[in-house]
Design a protein around this motif. Structure first.
Motif, PDB file in Angstrom:
ATOM      1  N   THR A  19       0.845  -1.181   0.000  1.00  0.00           N
ATOM      2  CA  THR A  19       0.000   0.000   0.000  1.00  0.00           C
ATOM      3  C   THR A  19       0.883   1.234   0.000  1.00  0.00           C
ATOM      4  O   THR A  19       1.969   1.239   0.563  1.00  0.00           O
ATOM      5  N   ARG A  21       0.584   3.860   1.617  1.00  0.00           N
ATOM      6  CA  ARG A  21       0.730   4.498   2.918  1.00  0.00           C
ATOM      7  C   ARG A  21       1.840   3.875   3.757  1.00  0.00           C
ATOM      8  O   ARG A  21       2.324   4.493   4.674  1.00  0.00           O
ATOM      9  N   LEU A  45      -2.525   2.229  12.403  1.00  0.00           N
ATOM     10  CA  LEU A  45      -2.489   3.170  11.284  1.00  0.00           C
ATOM     11  C   LEU A  45      -1.348   2.732  10.372  1.00  0.00           C
ATOM     12  O   LEU A  45      -0.181   2.757  10.772  1.00  0.00           O
ATOM     13  N   SER A  57      -9.027   0.039  13.513  1.00  0.00           N
ATOM     14  CA  SER A  57      -7.981   0.676  12.721  1.00  0.00           C
ATOM     15  C   SER A  57      -8.420   2.061  12.263  1.00  0.00           C
ATOM     16  O   SER A  57      -9.543   2.245  11.793  1.00  0.00           O
ATOM     17  N   ASP A  59      -7.316   3.335   9.712  1.00  0.00           N
ATOM     18  CA  ASP A  59      -7.448   3.183   8.263  1.00  0.00           C
ATOM     19  C   ASP A  59      -8.895   2.832   7.896  1.00  0.00           C
ATOM     20  O   ASP A  59      -9.365   3.189   6.830  1.00  0.00           O
ATOM     21  N   GLN A  62     -11.178   6.276   9.441  1.00  0.00           N
ATOM     22  CA  GLN A  62     -10.902   7.511   8.699  1.00  0.00           C
ATOM     23  C   GLN A  62     -11.476   8.743   9.413  1.00  0.00           C
ATOM     24  O   GLN A  62     -12.288   9.489   8.850  1.00  0.00           O
ATOM     25  N   SER A 100      -5.067   8.505   7.127  1.00  0.00           N
ATOM     26  CA  SER A 100      -6.025   7.408   7.192  1.00  0.00           C
ATOM     27  C   SER A 100      -6.952   7.365   5.978  1.00  0.00           C
ATOM     28  O   SER A 100      -7.751   6.482   5.834  1.00  0.00           O
TER      29      SER A 100
END
Length: 101
Positions: A19, A21, A45, A57, A59, A62, A100
């Motif tokens: 990913t 991120r 995160l 999470s 993620d 958000q 996020s």
């Protein structure tokens, strides 16, 4: 020469696929490092490479920066209130909201 270029390209592309991120800890911003230090034991995160077990999470959740600031101020659940204050709280809130998404 072409073989060397092709081999280099394969190595570069092999690093892709995770990913966007996720990044090494050495690439974290000061806010990301602070998040890891103060929040990462409980909160997950991907951008901070943290895998906490106490909550959903970030993620997935958000949250907005305002939501994070409210949580920092009130300390919902087992989280202590005012774990961070001032500029540190602001930086963490912006970091979580930005990373996020």
């Amino acid at each position: 020469m072409r073989a060397a270029v092709a081999a280099a390209l394969v190595l570069v592309l092999a690093g892709c696929g995770g990913t966007a991120r996720q990044r090494p800890a050495s690439a974290l911003t000061p806010a990301g490092m602070l998040f890891g230090e103060k929040c990462g034991g409980c909160h997950t995160l991907a951008a901070a490479d943290t895998h906490g077990s106490a909550s959903k999470s970030f993620d997935e959740l958000q949250p907005t920066a305002a939501t994070v600031l409210q949580a920092i101020a009130t300390g919902p659940g087992a989280m202590p209130a005012h774990l961070l204050t001032g500029a540190d709280a602001q930086a963490i809130a912006r970091f979580v909201a930005r990373e996020s998404r």
